[in-house]
Design an enzyme around this catalytic site. Structure first.
Site, PDB file in Angstrom:
ATOM      1  N   ASP A   1      16.087  36.806 -16.381  1.00 36.67           N
ATOM      2  CA  ASP A   1      16.724  36.731 -15.063  1.00 36.67           C
ATOM      3  C   ASP A   1      17.988  37.581 -15.069  1.00 36.67           C
ATOM      4  O   ASP A   1      18.075  38.557 -15.817  1.00 36.67           O
ATOM      5  CB  ASP A   1      17.027  35.263 -14.723  1.00 36.67           C
ATOM      6  CG  ASP A   1      16.869  34.967 -13.244  1.00 36.67           C
ATOM      7  OD1 ASP A   1      17.622  35.548 -12.452  1.00 36.67           O
ATOM      8  OD2 ASP A   1      15.996  34.163 -12.880  1.00 36.67           O
TER       9      ASP A   1
ATOM     10  N   SER B   1      11.645  31.136  -6.521  1.00 42.76           N
ATOM     11  CA  SER B   1      12.536  31.265  -7.686  1.00 42.76           C
ATOM     12  C   SER B   1      13.075  29.918  -8.130  1.00 42.76           C
ATOM     13  O   SER B   1      13.324  29.688  -9.307  1.00 42.76           O
ATOM     14  CB  SER B   1      13.739  32.149  -7.345  1.00 42.76           C
ATOM     15  OG  SER B   1      13.438  33.500  -7.446  1.00 42.76           O
TER      16      SER B   1
ATOM     17  N   HIS C   1      21.886  34.126  -9.618  1.00 44.89           N
ATOM     18  CA  HIS C   1      20.465  33.750  -9.548  1.00 44.89           C
ATOM     19  C   HIS C   1      19.985  33.149 -10.863  1.00 44.89           C
ATOM     20  O   HIS C   1      19.318  32.103 -10.892  1.00 44.89           O
ATOM     21  CB  HIS C   1      19.641  34.986  -9.182  1.00 44.89           C
ATOM     22  CG  HIS C   1      18.192  34.731  -8.929  1.00 44.89           C
ATOM     23  ND1 HIS C   1      17.243  34.798  -9.926  1.00 44.89           N
ATOM     24  CD2 HIS C   1      17.512  34.427  -7.791  1.00 44.89           C
ATOM     25  CE1 HIS C   1      16.048  34.550  -9.408  1.00 44.89           C
ATOM     26  NE2 HIS C   1      16.185  34.312  -8.115  1.00 44.89           N
TER      27      HIS C   1
END
Length: 774
Positions: free
Chosen positions: A142, A552, A217
């Site tokens: 990620d 996600s 994220h």
């Protein structure tokens, strides 16, 4: 211009193609795939890669400068800067399986675990039976991690597992001491990205050239799956409570392969960096690998090595690592699901039994409940307007949300504005809010298709979403009075009844566009308005936490559940975990109500929306029977799907020859039956393995799709100390006389304690088969 194929950062607002200018004769990063390792010593493997480059380039210095990565753990290969002619020479070498150019990819809560039945307060559940996932290691590819986040404290966490071979790599504002007994691994991979973006300024970039997360994220996904306990966390008073991940004592390792590009405002992930991250994760000893990444439609076939995730995942699964991937955010359109290889566990996004009602009171005292994440002060009765031409002027007026900037400022200044949009992305909301605010407006009410995700508007500007019906009601009120007014109150949190569970509008749907007989997605999990940790650098961070939506967020929910199951069943195969999760899933919400799929229009959810259903961790711990698969089964699938021997050999890394006749794709031992082209009758086979009580007897229950006959032989399965696996056949026929869409049903094996359920999806296609045969 050279168009790079991008992985979607499955955060809904980031969907942009990255274009980079390259001269045709310039050196570009190529990935040279050599297949299965020929030696167990990684240094020997790397040296062989250098020797291959030395033979090609004629200089040790040139070979060293050309090399970007050596892949030496899960498989053999390397990434190097080569011209097209040099790449062609390598491709012609007998020891080289395939050479491909590098490509770029973009990236694709507190209530979650109580909703899924994993409350800490219950001493007799999977969470406590597995010591909260202790000793299981979850790897994430990620955007990095914010190591100081409270979600990564190691209070009460024991020693680092002995099997762990990884470590924490120092870099910009990241020290090896940033890791602890919880965050046990942190590495970053940027060579591929830099080799293709020589103009990228690492000094001026706001991103950190280290494993530290800039946009948040990665931190968010990591904390969802394996975050530690953090008490009394909320987002501006909404969605509050004690925060934790699904497996709060699991260990976590981050592999940063995605980088923020300041000039474009996007996150790009080089495929060579991703593949190196997967290679390192295999070496380090992760048990579960979670990727909130995915390709764009049209997809590459599973044997096409340009699908780096499918390639890396194949080798990871062969080593016993469970690979969990997000299914994509291109719903509700059909055939948009990503990460469709049958060795990947693919996750759809659903809502929680939670909403954020926001009261809108009109001047006629009618109260309408919109949806928002507005936590500011109550906006008292204020002028309300829908911009439209009164008929006596040539000025431009528009009530379309994306065109509010065309209106004269005076029409919106000091008012709340109503607008309509058909845009499915939250950017329509944020843009409308920015236009109204810039004109001096005080708030905006957006009428749009119901079900799209919520995100707070910048600076907590009042922006409330409603559906078209309610928007029309407000518009009729505006037109009925000379001085329309409205009051907007702060959002509230509503949990439980009457809030129903739904498949999120944005969640990508099946059928599988690569191989329609392979059901995708596999499973659904909460992925809407999920509260978790983030980077303080994130624009929407509040005290280091944020609410985000996307598949996600759903993928790490399942990764956390898999970590708990891995602690309980350390010797299960990756396929066994998928089977247990799919066959025990919820197909109704916690109140026994149907689960709907949001879209236009809303409908009852089916397997193409959420696979087997919504993940039910408690039931998955004791599934009774499993539909197991291993590497040889995946090879049989590739043969049955019609791939040729050379392409299969490329993926597997060794010579593979399919049998003649080829096996049927309908016989792939999945925990589902999907028949996309049924004409008359077909017979398929499945094998189940008993993982429950040794002496067990199961009887079949068939809930056939509409107009479909399904006969199972035998109808009873008997297991004992000698018989652990039993095969059965299903003869499927249609009564339909015309082409149909898909109809859905279930096949259930029950022993009174377990109901081992697989979804059945059948489409009658008489005309297509007629043309195929004639």
């Amino acid at each position: 211009m050279r168009n790079y194929r991008l992985l979607l950062v499955l955060v809904l607002s980031l969907v942009i193609a990255l274009n980079v200018v390259r001269a045709s004769d310039e050196s570009k990063v190529h990935i040279v795939y050599l297949g299965e390792k020929q030696h167990d010593d990684p240094e020997f493997v790397t040296e062989s890669h250098h020797q291959m480059l030395l033979s090609l380039l004629g200089s040790k210095v040139d070979a060293h400068e050309s090399m970007v990565y050596s892949y030496r753990h899960g498989f053999s290969g390397f990434a190097a800067k080569l011209t097209e002619s040099q790449a062609k020479k390598l491709a012609d070498s007998p020891e080289v399986v395939h050479v491909m150019t590098d490509s770029f990819y973009e990236l694709a809560t507190t209530r979650t675990w109580d909703y899924l039945g994993l409350s800490v307060a219950n001493p007799n559940n999977l969470l406590n039976d597995t010591n909260m996932g202790d000793q299981v290691i979850i790897g994430f590819i990620d955007t990095g991690v914010w190591p100081e986040s409270e979600s990564f404290n190691d209070n009460g966490v024991g020693p680092i597992p002995r099997k762990w071979k990884g470590g924490c790599e120092p870099g910009e504002k990241f020290k090896s001491t940033n890791c602890n007994r919880k965050l046990i691994g942190a590495k970053y991979f940027i060579n591929g990205f830099l080799a293709e973006n020589e103009g990228f300024n690492t000094t001026e970039s706001r991103d950190y050239i280290s494993a530290r997360d800039f946009i948040g994220h990665g931190t968010h996904t990591v904390s969802i799956a394996g975050g530690s306990f953090v008490p009394n966390i909320s987002y501006k008073g909404l969605a509050g409570g004690n925060l934790r991940g699904g497996a709060p004592r699991a260990r976590i390792a981050i592999y940063k392969a995605c980088w923020y590009v300041d000039q474009l405002g996007v996150v790009a992930c080089s495929s060579s960096d991703i593949l190196k991250a997967m290679d390192e994760a295999m070496h380090d000893g992760v048990d579960v690998l979670s990727l909130s990444l995915g390709a764009q439609i049209p997809l590459y076939p599973e044997t096409d090595l340009r699908d780096r995730i499918a390639t890396g995942a194949f080798h990871a699964v062969a080593k016993g690592i469970i690979v969990v991937c997000a299914g994509g955010n291109s719903g509700p359109a059909a055939q948009t699901v990503l990460n469709t290889a049958p060795w990947i566990l693919t996750v759809a996004a659903t809502t929680l039994d939670r909403s954020f009602p926001t009261p809108i009171t009109l001047g006629n005292r009618k109260v309408i409940l919109g949806q928002a994440l507005y936590t500011g002060q109550e906006l008292g009765f204020t002028s309300l307007v829908y911009p439209e031409n009164p008929g006596n002027t040539n000025e431009t007026f528009s009530g379309v949300c994306e065109s509010l900037n065309l209106n004269p400022n005076r029409t919106m200044a000091g008012k709340v504005v109503l607008c309509f949009t058909t845009n499915t992305l939250f950017t329509a909301v944020s843009r409308a809010a920015s236009y109204v605010k810039a004109a001096g407006g005080l708030g905006v009410i957006i009428a749009r298709n119901p079900g799209y995700n919520l995100t707070p508007c910048r600076d907590d500007f009042p922006c409330v979403a409603i559906d078209y019906e309610l928007g029309t009601d407000i518009l009729l009120y505006i037109r009925s009075t000379g001085s329309p007014v409205v009051k907007i109150q702060p959002s509230r949190t509503l949990v439980g009844q009457p809030v129903g569970t739904k498949v999120a509008t944005f969640s990508s749907r099946g059928p599988n566009s690569i191989s329609p007989a392979i059901l995708k997605p596999d499973i659904g999990a909460p992925g809407v308005s999920i509260l978790a940790a983030t980077s303080p650098d994130s624009n929407s961070s509040v005290g280091g936490f944020d609410i985000l939506s996307g598949t996600s967020m759903a993928a790490p929910v399942v990764a956390g559940v898999v970590a708990l199951l891995k602690a309980l069943h350390p010797n299960w195969s990756p396929a066994a975990f998928r089977s247990a999760i799919v066959t025990t899933a919820w197909r109704t919400d916690p109140f026994g109500e149907h689960i709907f799929a949001e879209g236009s229009s809303r409908k009852v959810a089916d397997p193409f929306d959420y696979g087997g259903g919504i993940v039910n961790a408690e039931k998955a711990a004791e599934p009774g029977l499993i539909y197991d698969m291993g590497t040889q089964d995946y090879i049989l699938y590739l043969c049955s799907a019609g791939y040729n021997d050379s392409s299969i050999s490329q993926l597997v890394g060794k010579v593979t020859v399919c049998s003649n006749p080829k096996p049927s794709v309908l016989d792939v031992n999945l925990p589902s039956i999907t028949i996309p082209n049924l004409k008359d009758e077909v017979t398929l086979t499945r094998t189940v393995t008993n993982v429950g009580p040794v002496d067990s007897v199961y009887k079949v229950v068939v809930e056939p799709p509409l107009g479909i006959r399904a006969v199972v032989t035998p109808e009873t399965l008997v297991f004992n100390s000698k018989t652990k696996s039993v095969s059965f056949t299903v003869r499927v026929s249609t009564t339909h006389k015309i082409n149909t869409g898909f109809y859905f049903g279930n096949l259930i094996w029950t022993d009174s304690m377990h109901n081992v359920t697989i979804p059945v999806s059948v489409r009658t296609q008489i005309l297509q088969n007629y043309y195929d045969e004639n």
